[in-house]
Design a protein around this motif. Structure first.
Motif, PDB file in Angstrom:
ATOM      1  N   PHE A   5       1.861 -19.852  -2.020  1.00 36.03           N
ATOM      2  CA  PHE A   5       1.563 -18.861  -3.058  1.00 36.03           C
ATOM      3  C   PHE A   5       2.682 -17.848  -3.036  1.00 36.03           C
ATOM      4  O   PHE A   5       3.159 -17.445  -1.972  1.00 36.03           O
ATOM      5  CB  PHE A   5       0.242 -18.119  -2.762  1.00 36.03           C
ATOM      6  N   SER A   6       3.121 -17.420  -4.239  1.00 32.24           N
ATOM      7  CA  SER A   6       4.005 -16.258  -4.269  1.00 32.24           C
ATOM      8  C   SER A   6       3.849 -15.560  -5.608  1.00 32.24           C
ATOM      9  O   SER A   6       3.261 -16.105  -6.545  1.00 32.24           O
ATOM     10  CB  SER A   6       5.463 -16.651  -3.999  1.00 32.24           C
ATOM     11  N   ILE A   8       5.543 -12.351  -8.457  1.00 33.88           N
ATOM     12  CA  ILE A   8       6.665 -11.526  -8.909  1.00 33.88           C
ATOM     13  C   ILE A   8       6.150 -10.533  -9.939  1.00 33.88           C
ATOM     14  O   ILE A   8       5.291 -10.876 -10.767  1.00 33.88           O
ATOM     15  CB  ILE A   8       7.810 -12.404  -9.467  1.00 33.88           C
ATOM     16  N   HIS A  15      16.484 -10.954 -11.516  1.00 39.49           N
ATOM     17  CA  HIS A  15      17.879 -10.874 -11.059  1.00 39.49           C
ATOM     18  C   HIS A  15      18.152 -11.893  -9.958  1.00 39.49           C
ATOM     19  O   HIS A  15      17.243 -12.569  -9.460  1.00 39.49           O
ATOM     20  CB  HIS A  15      18.240  -9.441 -10.660  1.00 39.49           C
ATOM     21  N   ALA A  22      13.771 -15.501  -3.359  1.00 42.50           N
ATOM     22  CA  ALA A  22      12.414 -16.018  -3.498  1.00 42.50           C
ATOM     23  C   ALA A  22      12.336 -17.269  -4.388  1.00 42.50           C
ATOM     24  O   ALA A  22      12.101 -18.373  -3.905  1.00 42.50           O
ATOM     25  CB  ALA A  22      11.500 -14.915  -4.042  1.00 42.50           C
ATOM     26  N   TYR A 121      -1.566  -1.037  -2.613  1.00 44.10           N
ATOM     27  CA  TYR A 121      -0.880  -2.238  -3.110  1.00 44.10           C
ATOM     28  C   TYR A 121      -0.882  -3.425  -2.139  1.00 44.10           C
ATOM     29  O   TYR A 121      -1.181  -4.552  -2.531  1.00 44.10           O
ATOM     30  CB  TYR A 121       0.521  -1.753  -3.479  1.00 44.10           C
ATOM     31  N   ILE A 129      -2.849 -13.683  -1.914  1.00 43.25           N
ATOM     32  CA  ILE A 129      -2.468 -14.795  -1.033  1.00 43.25           C
ATOM     33  C   ILE A 129      -3.705 -15.494  -0.469  1.00 43.25           C
ATOM     34  O   ILE A 129      -3.814 -16.722  -0.490  1.00 43.25           O
ATOM     35  CB  ILE A 129      -1.602 -14.266   0.130  1.00 43.25           C
ATOM     36  N   VAL A 137       4.119 -18.471   2.296  1.00 41.01           N
ATOM     37  CA  VAL A 137       4.407 -17.492   1.256  1.00 41.01           C
ATOM     38  C   VAL A 137       5.927 -17.286   1.201  1.00 41.01           C
ATOM     39  O   VAL A 137       6.500 -16.564   2.014  1.00 41.01           O
ATOM     40  CB  VAL A 137       3.699 -16.151   1.550  1.00 41.01           C
ATOM     41  N   VAL A 139       9.115 -15.659   0.240  1.00 40.52           N
ATOM     42  CA  VAL A 139       9.489 -14.323  -0.265  1.00 40.52           C
ATOM     43  C   VAL A 139      10.836 -13.895   0.300  1.00 40.52           C
ATOM     44  O   VAL A 139      11.353 -14.506   1.234  1.00 40.52           O
ATOM     45  CB  VAL A 139       8.460 -13.246   0.172  1.00 40.52           C
ATOM     46  N   GLN A 143       9.413  -8.292   1.662  1.00 36.61           N
ATOM     47  CA  GLN A 143       7.960  -8.500   1.596  1.00 36.61           C
ATOM     48  C   GLN A 143       7.358  -8.908   2.942  1.00 36.61           C
ATOM     49  O   GLN A 143       6.143  -9.105   3.060  1.00 36.61           O
ATOM     50  CB  GLN A 143       7.612  -9.572   0.545  1.00 36.61           C
ATOM     51  N   GLY A 176      20.554 -15.067   2.393  1.00 33.77           N
ATOM     52  CA  GLY A 176      20.123 -14.681   1.048  1.00 33.77           C
ATOM     53  C   GLY A 176      18.759 -14.028   0.977  1.00 33.77           C
ATOM     54  O   GLY A 176      18.235 -13.814  -0.116  1.00 33.77           O
ATOM     55  N   ARG A 178      18.139 -11.027   1.614  1.00 35.46           N
ATOM     56  CA  ARG A 178      18.296  -9.663   1.128  1.00 35.46           C
ATOM     57  C   ARG A 178      19.641  -9.587   0.404  1.00 35.46           C
ATOM     58  O   ARG A 178      20.675  -9.307   1.011  1.00 35.46           O
ATOM     59  CB  ARG A 178      18.258  -8.682   2.313  1.00 35.46           C
ATOM     60  N   LYS A 191      15.506  -4.296  -9.301  1.00 41.44           N
ATOM     61  CA  LYS A 191      15.187  -4.164 -10.729  1.00 41.44           C
ATOM     62  C   LYS A 191      15.240  -2.717 -11.159  1.00 41.44           C
ATOM     63  O   LYS A 191      15.578  -2.398 -12.286  1.00 41.44           O
ATOM     64  CB  LYS A 191      13.761  -4.647 -10.995  1.00 41.44           C
TER      65      LYS A 191
HETATM   66  P1  TYM Z   1       9.056  -8.327  -6.510  1.00 41.13           P
HETATM   67  O1  TYM Z   1       8.562  -8.539  -7.878  1.00 41.13           O
HETATM   68  O2  TYM Z   1       9.684  -7.009  -6.178  1.00 41.13           O
HETATM   69  O3  TYM Z   1      10.124  -9.430  -6.143  1.00 41.13           O
HETATM   70  C1  TYM Z   1       9.851 -10.829  -6.289  1.00 41.13           C
HETATM   71  C2  TYM Z   1      10.472 -11.591  -5.128  1.00 41.13           C
HETATM   72  O4  TYM Z   1      11.899 -11.355  -5.088  1.00 41.13           O
HETATM   73  C3  TYM Z   1      12.285 -10.961  -3.775  1.00 41.13           C
HETATM   74  N1  TYM Z   1      13.422 -10.029  -3.891  1.00 41.13           N
HETATM   75  C4  TYM Z   1      14.589 -10.180  -3.230  1.00 41.13           C
HETATM   76  N2  TYM Z   1      15.016 -11.109  -2.359  1.00 41.13           N
HETATM   77  C5  TYM Z   1      16.277 -10.973  -1.880  1.00 41.13           C
HETATM   78  N3  TYM Z   1      17.117  -9.956  -2.225  1.00 41.13           N
HETATM   79  C6  TYM Z   1      16.727  -9.005  -3.093  1.00 41.13           C
HETATM   80  N4  TYM Z   1      17.557  -8.030  -3.458  1.00 41.13           N
HETATM   81  C7  TYM Z   1      15.402  -9.077  -3.635  1.00 41.13           C
HETATM   82  N5  TYM Z   1      14.691  -8.316  -4.527  1.00 41.13           N
HETATM   83  C8  TYM Z   1      13.489  -8.908  -4.657  1.00 41.13           C
HETATM   84  C9  TYM Z   1      11.055 -10.284  -3.191  1.00 41.13           C
HETATM   85  O5  TYM Z   1      11.084 -10.294  -1.773  1.00 41.13           O
HETATM   86  C10 TYM Z   1       9.928 -11.130  -3.754  1.00 41.13           C
HETATM   87  O6  TYM Z   1       9.708 -12.270  -2.939  1.00 41.13           O
HETATM   88  N6  TYM Z   1       4.906  -7.463  -3.795  1.00 41.13           N
HETATM   89  C11 TYM Z   1       5.730  -8.473  -4.437  1.00 41.13           C
HETATM   90  C12 TYM Z   1       4.978  -9.312  -5.417  1.00 41.13           C
HETATM   91  C13 TYM Z   1       3.719  -9.923  -4.907  1.00 41.13           C
HETATM   92  C14 TYM Z   1       3.616 -11.035  -4.023  1.00 41.13           C
HETATM   93  C15 TYM Z   1       2.223 -11.267  -3.885  1.00 41.13           C
HETATM   94  C16 TYM Z   1       4.547 -11.804  -3.354  1.00 41.13           C
HETATM   95  C17 TYM Z   1       2.459  -9.553  -5.255  1.00 41.13           C
HETATM   96  N7  TYM Z   1       1.550 -10.366  -4.651  1.00 41.13           N
HETATM   97  C18 TYM Z   1       1.755 -12.283  -3.062  1.00 41.13           C
HETATM   98  C19 TYM Z   1       4.063 -12.829  -2.522  1.00 41.13           C
HETATM   99  C20 TYM Z   1       2.698 -13.063  -2.381  1.00 41.13           C
HETATM  100  C21 TYM Z   1       6.863  -7.805  -5.210  1.00 41.13           C
HETATM  101  O7  TYM Z   1       6.779  -6.692  -5.627  1.00 41.13           O
HETATM  102  O8  TYM Z   1       7.928  -8.648  -5.447  1.00 41.13           O
END
Ligand code: TYM
Length: 324
Positions: A5-6, A8, A15, A22, A121, A129, A137, A139, A143, A176, A178, A191
């Motif tokens: 499960f994941s 966004i 981006h 992810a 949150y 999840i 998961v 991510v 996360q 990758g 981060r 974003k």
């Molecule tokens: P969100 O929407 O900010 O980002 C979606 C996914 O992208 C990854 N991510 C990155 N990975 C590498 N480098 C970066 N610069 C970068 N920016 C974003 C995030 O780690 C994420 O995996 N809380 C979550 C959404 C969520 C979720 C969940 C995820 C809600 N419920 C359940 C997993 C399981 C979020 O705000 O991701």
């Protein structure tokens, strides 16, 4: 095959950090669910029209990546079990553990006027999840702490009320996890960064991608090698190129070692364009076909609901709520 499960958030613009950290690791396996988490977007101020538009656009990206079948793509608010389980977990979560979440600390910055939702949150994320009995998961690094909290909650629940939840593992890739901003390579690509040159979107045309990479901030110097401490900008570009090409960071660095930053960035741009171009085409095609998006989301909603409902009933039964 591990079920995943994941989620966004629906900003509409996806981006390269989202993709590399992810989405690239989301596999279209049967029993896996990928969710556009619109309820999470309400933790910060939002615009209703933008929310509607962006939810569809974000779904279009996931569908363009081939995640609509046999795995499912759906919208969080359309499956009411998420909000319901979130409340039950809110009554099990502790103020102290939520107060330690670094994302809350950085977004809330100690202010009193942020929403209660921003604080709560991670409990909604845990509900997302745990409803699907998944093992994995996938991510990005940011996360990880939220998934550790999810595991703690699942274990706490199971030991108090019986073994209802599957305890999930985060899946975070080594390279990758981060991706950094192209303008400030000590911050993650985000974003919410208002500078469009800090991030590459999956909908950016080829020439825009090339320009953003050619003007990416790097340190002074000429030699290309991997050193995230001393050369974060170069290390970031090496990681981006490596994950998208499948060639190791070391091999790419060896090819460009003495060729100068210009040639290196040109090579990275070629790799990014080759990866993003076909994705952009598919996203744009789907965006022109909203009924196809809506149909896929409806099918996703039905499957997700069919899976989530019995799990939530088991939770209610276990905690002593009367199940009708
Ligand atoms: P969100 O929407 O900010 O980002 C979606 C996914 O992208 C990854 N991510 C990155 N990975 C590498 N480098 C970066 N610069 C970068 N920016 C974003 C995030 O780690 C994420 O995996 N809380 C979550 C959404 C969520 C979720 C969940 C995820 C809600 N419920 C359940 C997993 C399981 C979020 O705000 O991701």
């Amino acid at each position: 095959m591990a079920k995943a499960f994941s989620g966004i958030q629906p900003t509409g613009e996806i981006h390269l950090g989202n993709y590399i950290g992810a989405l690239r690791n989301w596999r279209p396996d049967e029993g896996s669910y990928y969710c556009v988490v619109d309820l999470h977007s309400m933790t910060m101020p939002w615009d209703p029209d933008e929310m509607r538009r962006n939810t569809r656009a974000t779904a279009a990206h996931l569908l363009a990546l081939g995640l609509g079948e046999p795995s499912r793509v759906f919208v969080q608010s359309q499956v009411p079990e998420h909000a319901e389980l979130s409340w039950i977990l809110t009554c099990l979560g502790r103020m102290g553990e939520l107060g330690r979440m670094t994302q809350f600390k950085s977004k809330g910055r100690g202010r009193q006027d942020v929403s209660v939702g921003l604080f709560a949150y991670p409990l909604l994320m845990a509900a997302d999840i745990l409803l699907y009995r998944v093992h994995e998961v996938p991510v990005g690094e940011d996360q990880k702490q939220h998934i550790e909290l999810t595991r703690d909650l699942a274990l706490r629940f199971n030991s108090r009320f019986g073994p209802v939840f599957t305890v999930p593992e985060p899946r975070i890739s080594e390279v990758g996890a981060r991706v950094l901003s192209l303008r400030n390579p000590t911050e993650k690509m985000s974003k919410s960064d208002p500078d469009p040159n800090s991030k590459i979107l999956l909908t950016d045309p080829d020439d825009v991608i090339r320009k953003k990479i050619m003007t990416a901030v790097t340190d002074s110097g000429r030699e290309v090698y991997y050193d995230p401490e001393q050369k974060p900008g170069i290390a970031n570009l090496l990681e981006i190129a490596s994950t998208l090409s499948g060639v190791s960071v070391e091999e790419i660095a060896t090819v460009y070692r003495d060729k100068g930053y210009g040639a290196f960035k040109g090579g990275v741009a070629d790799i990014v364009i080759a990866a993003v171009h076909p994705l952009r085409e598919r996203v744009l095609e789907l965006l022109g076909n909203p009924s196809e998006i809506d149909q896929a989301l409806e099918s996703g909603r039905e499957h997700a609901h069919a899976e989530a409902k019995p799990l939530l009933d088991a939770v209610k039964q276990a905690v002593g709520l009367l199940v009708p």
